[in-house]
Design a protein around this motif. Structure first.
Motif, PDB file in Angstrom:
ATOM      1  N   SER A 103       0.836  -1.201   0.000  1.00 16.77           N
ATOM      2  CA  SER A 103       0.000   0.000   0.000  1.00 16.77           C
ATOM      3  C   SER A 103       0.870   1.251   0.000  1.00 16.77           C
ATOM      4  O   SER A 103       1.943   1.282   0.617  1.00 16.77           O
TER       5      SER A 103
ATOM      6  N   THR B 262      -7.443  -5.168   3.799  1.00 21.22           N
ATOM      7  CA  THR B 262      -7.950  -3.850   4.179  1.00 21.22           C
ATOM      8  C   THR B 262      -6.855  -3.158   4.975  1.00 21.22           C
ATOM      9  O   THR B 262      -6.452  -3.645   6.045  1.00 21.22           O
TER      10      THR B 262
ATOM     11  N   PRO C  47       0.065   2.797   5.664  1.00 23.08           N
ATOM     12  CA  PRO C  47      -0.936   2.340   6.637  1.00 23.08           C
ATOM     13  C   PRO C  47      -0.287   1.928   7.957  1.00 23.08           C
ATOM     14  O   PRO C  47       0.899   1.583   8.011  1.00 23.08           O
TER      15      PRO C  47
ATOM     16  N   GLN D  51      -2.438  -0.115  10.159  1.00 24.97           N
ATOM     17  CA  GLN D  51      -3.180  -1.312  10.522  1.00 24.97           C
ATOM     18  C   GLN D  51      -3.527  -2.089   9.264  1.00 24.97           C
ATOM     19  O   GLN D  51      -3.797  -1.494   8.217  1.00 24.97           O
ATOM     20  N   TRP D  52      -3.510  -3.429   9.411  1.00 31.21           N
ATOM     21  CA  TRP D  52      -3.774  -4.296   8.264  1.00 31.21           C
ATOM     22  C   TRP D  52      -4.685  -5.436   8.705  1.00 31.21           C
ATOM     23  O   TRP D  52      -4.496  -6.018   9.779  1.00 31.21           O
TER      24      TRP D  52
ATOM     25  N   THR E 193      -8.598   4.594   4.685  1.00 32.88           N
ATOM     26  CA  THR E 193      -8.777   3.145   4.660  1.00 32.88           C
ATOM     27  C   THR E 193      -9.099   2.728   3.231  1.00 32.88           C
ATOM     28  O   THR E 193      -9.917   3.367   2.555  1.00 32.88           O
ATOM     29  N   ASP E 194      -8.445   1.653   2.776  1.00 33.04           N
ATOM     30  CA  ASP E 194      -8.704   1.157   1.426  1.00 33.04           C
ATOM     31  C   ASP E 194      -8.602  -0.357   1.441  1.00 33.04           C
ATOM     32  O   ASP E 194      -7.875  -0.956   2.267  1.00 33.04           O
ATOM     33  N   SER E 195      -9.344  -0.994   0.532  1.00 33.70           N
ATOM     34  CA  SER E 195      -9.348  -2.453   0.444  1.00 33.70           C
ATOM     35  C   SER E 195      -9.072  -2.883  -0.984  1.00 33.70           C
ATOM     36  O   SER E 195      -9.406  -2.173  -1.943  1.00 33.70           O
TER      37      SER E 195
ATOM     38  N   SER F 189      -5.304   0.467   6.685  1.00 33.92           N
ATOM     39  CA  SER F 189      -5.806   1.719   7.252  1.00 33.92           C
ATOM     40  C   SER F 189      -4.672   2.538   7.826  1.00 33.92           C
ATOM     41  O   SER F 189      -3.697   2.005   8.367  1.00 33.92           O
ATOM     42  N   SER F 190      -4.820   3.859   7.699  1.00 35.26           N
ATOM     43  CA  SER F 190      -3.970   4.819   8.394  1.00 35.26           C
ATOM     44  C   SER F 190      -4.891   5.711   9.215  1.00 35.26           C
ATOM     45  O   SER F 190      -6.115   5.573   9.144  1.00 35.26           O
TER      46      SER F 190
END
Length: 753
Positions: free
Chosen positions: A478, A515, A482, A484-485, A522-524, A517-518
């Motif tokens: 990513s 998925t 980010p 968190q994963w 958040t993106d998936s 996230s920062s």
């Protein structure tokens, strides 16, 4: 008649003492933990087995697994007021609760008790607990976690503190980055759950790597050089060896080389018990600055390669090593290779000031096609932007002569190390095909480059077609940093962290989702049918021996799983085999890397063991003992069986005693189990053989006998009965002394008569 009565009295006393002092039971038939066994005290231990933990009453079967010489007696306390003296009892618990079980075992040598606190849980939620081994080390560090929870747990949920987790009961986990990690285990069953958290439990430090710079690295003598420590891993001490009998412990020393020569400067750095060394060669004065070229560098067998010396400082003599055992002393020799391979070439050149050496690894390719590989390098400030510039670095082996890049956006290049600018948002697959005169190879890296995407989530896998039971390493790609994963591996399991490892246990095709996230985004991303799992073999093997003197015959045993149908072995010395379990003879000295490729209709897998086989002039330690089980005092004759002509020996008998004899005799004075080691040395090195009781022989149950001659009616000769003997326990000291004195008096008296 009086003499006969005296002798009968002596014999009677001897028999009485022997019967009282010597246990009649057979010796233990269990394998003991020491190489030399002299009577064993008991070690109490047991297991408990029960199928239902949620019903009352619950029947529990207890199995004794105690160690030590038999026979033993047993005393159980089940924690609810009930007891038993059976070896393997069963007990019915009639109330809900958590129970502590105690087993006390006793034999001729002593008593031992095993207590398992809260080991039986009937109708209760489990209580979480765990241990790790080890709890500290250098990256990458593999940690074994062991569930120590009490009660009956049916599910386990681990959080390793680095963003990854596991649902196994006793997982192993690899930490890939330095840090201090808090670990949490949550366990549950039908009655509830609990968790145990160990704060800052795992400490992982970076690898210690010695590295330094020298300025200047060459010049006329006397030459003053400033050395700068560039080591990694936070060393605490520095030891410099300037190769001119001078040293320093300063982190960044200066040193003056007074005479001309090539100086191999060595820096050894230390941190606790870790150490690492690095060497750089400095040219002071007119020593040859060695270099050479070979033309052509890719040839067929039998073709000629012209080597040209390009050394500086006017060498007067030359010594070439072409890597295939051939040598030359010409300045500009020609050489032809007769066997396919990749060859390392070395030139040493000498003048009146000294000798210089240059080694070029993998320099000449004889008939080997290339293997493609590459890495992308992206500047941090352009990641996630459009346009985005990427530098590609060729890492191919086998001396390719041409490169064909496909950047995945319609653009290509024939450069070895091209730069490319991506102009449009997207995720791009990059392909590199390399060729030489002997063949070609292609490397495809799917979804390697992520451009723009508004900070899009992306990832890659170490492999997309794998076998059952293989480890797949996923890597977050990513572009928006980010923190968190959350992973969905498509088989009903999930993962955490930027680089989780996952094992697929069932054949199939799996979608994988990430998925990311920062704090701000958040993106998936889901990659459909991304992982294909087939019944591909998992290659593995062992050798019956890995060290010895040449010639050395080695038998290799295939340990591959998932049903391979064909095998290809590379023994590291140019020889190969397609047998499943081949034997191979190594005829020359060296270290050999062995590779096995196991295949079936679904695919293949390879495993390589680097420097697995070593043939050496150094000794290989081996020894034997004439006997290994008996009563104290116990005399053992040890025999050196080492190969390759050791010149010195050092024995450790396991009871604090040592010896430097080649074939020593040793008396064990006290009962116990002893591990024995032998270290042998010659001018080429040393080796140690350590023997514990893994292969200890069992003690025969049948007793040996000692015959005492009975007195005939016409003579005063001592004779009479057969006494059962075992090697289980020594005679008590006092009884041994009394029996010996009586026997000696009997013999002396008989001689006088």
């Amino acid at each position: 008649m009086m003499r006969l009565k005296k002798y009968s009295l002596f014999v009677g006393l001897i028999i009485l003492l022997a019967v009282l002092a010597i246990p009649g039971a057979a010796a233990s038939d269990s394998t003991q933990p020491g190489y030399i066994t002299v009577g064993l005290m008991p070690v109490a231990q047991f297991d408990a087995h029960y199928a239902a933990y949620s019903v009352v009453p619950t029947l529990v079967s207890f199995t004794d697994t105690s160690l030590g010489s038999t026979p033993m007696t047993y005393q159980w306390d089940f924690g609810d007021g009930s007891t038993s003296t059976n070896q393997n009892p069963t007990h019915s618990y009639i109330q809900r609760g958590t129970y502590t079980v105690t087993l006390t075992v006793k034999n001729a040598y002593g008593t031992d008790t095993a207590i398992k606190k809260d080991c039986i849980s009937i109708g209760m939620a489990p209580k979480a607990d765990f241990v790790a081994n080890p709890t500290s080390g250098n990256v990458p560090m593999n940690i074994a976690f062991t569930d120590k929870s009490t009660g009956i747990a049916t599910t386990w949920n681990w959080n390793f503190g680095d963003g990854t987790g596991s649902t196994e009961q006793n997982p192993a986990h690899t930490y890939w980055t330095a840090g201090v990690y808090t670990v949490t285990l949550t366990v549950s069953n039908d009655y509830g759950s609990s968790y145990s958290t160990k704060n800052q439990y795992i400490t992982i430090v970076g690898n210690l790597v010695s590295k330094f710079s020298a300025n200047p690295a060459t010049g006329k003598a006397p030459l003053t050089v400033t050395f700068t420590d560039l080591s990694l891993g936070t060393p605490t001490t520095w030891n410099w060896d300037f190769a001119d009998n001078m040293t320093s412990t300063v982190q960044n020393p200066s040193h003056t080389f007074k005479t001309a020569g090539l100086y191999k400067v060595n820096l050894t750095v230390t941190r606790g018990t870790d150490t690492d060394s690095s060497i750089q060669t400095l040219n002071v004065g007119g020593v040859p600055q060695v270099d050479f070229v070979g033309n052509p560098r890719s040839v067929s067998t039998g073709d000629m390669v012209q080597f040209t010396d390009t050394s500086l400082n006017s060498p007067a003599s030359w010594a070439w090593n072409f890597g295939d055992t051939a040598t030359s002393t010409n300045q500009n020799p020609s050489h032809s290779y007769q066997v396919k391979g990749i060859y390392t070439v070395t030139l040493s050149a000498q003048n009146t000031n000294g000798i210089g050496t240059e080694t070029k690894k993998g320099y000449i390719n004889v008939g080997i096609p290339p293997t493609a590989d590459f890495i992308p390098v992206i500047a941090p400030y352009v990641i996630g932007k459009v346009p985005m510039s990427v530098n590609f670095i060729d890492k191919s082996t086998g001396l390719p002569s041409s490169w064909n890049w496909n950047f995945g956006d319609g653009s290509t290049s024939a450069d070895q190390n091209p730069s490319h600018v991506y102009q449009t948002k997207g995720i791009y697959t990059v392909t590199l095909t390399v060729k030489n005169t002997f063949g070609s190879d292609t490397m495809v890296k799917k979804g390697l480059i992520s451009v723009g995407n508004g900070g899009g989530a992306d990832f890659s896998a170490s492999a997309t077609t794998v076998g059952v039971g293989w480890i797949v390493s996923f890597t977050d790609l990513s572009t928006f940093a980010p923190t968190q994963w959350s992973w969905d591996f498509g088989d009903g399991t999930t993962g955490l962290g930027p680089k989780p490892d996952h094992v697929y246990h069932t054949i199939g095709v799996y979608d994988v989702s990430l998925t990311a996230s920062s704090p701000y985004f958040t993106d998936s991303v889901t990659k459909k049918q991304y992982i294909t799992v087939l019944n591909i073999p998992r290659a593995d093997f062992v050798a019956d021996k890995t060290r010895g003197g040449a010639p050395m015959n080695v038998t290799f045993t295939d340990k591959s799983s998932n049903g391979p149908t064909s095998w290809k072995w590379d023994f590291g010395d140019g020889a190969t085999s397609t047998d499943q379990n081949p034997s191979h003879t190594y005829t020359t000295l060296g270290s050999y890397t062995v590779t096995l490729t196991a295949s079936n209709v679904n695919g293949q897998d390879s495993t390589t063991k680097v420097n697995y086989i070593i043939t050496t002039l150094a000794p290989v330690a081996a020894f034997s003992a004439d006997r290994r089980v008996g009563n104290a005092p116990f005399l053992v004759q040890f025999t050196d069986m080492s190969s390759n002509n050791p010149t010195s020996w050092k024995w450790n008998f396991g009871d604090s005693a040592t010896s430097t004899e080649q074939n020593p005799r040793h008396i064990y004075q006290a009962e116990g189990s002893y591990n024995v080691s032998l270290t042998v040395t010659n001018q080429y090195g040393s080796d140690t053989s350590y023997k514990s009781g893994i292969s200890a022989p069992t003690i025969a149950a049948a007793p040996t006998t000692v015959s005492v001659t009975a007195a005939p009616t016409t003579a005063a000769t001592v004779v009479a009965t057969t006494i059962p003997m075992t090697t289980q326990a020594p005679l008590p000291a006092a009884v041994s002394v009394v029996a010996s004195v009586i026997a000696m008096l009997a013999i002396v008296s008989a001689k006088r008569k």
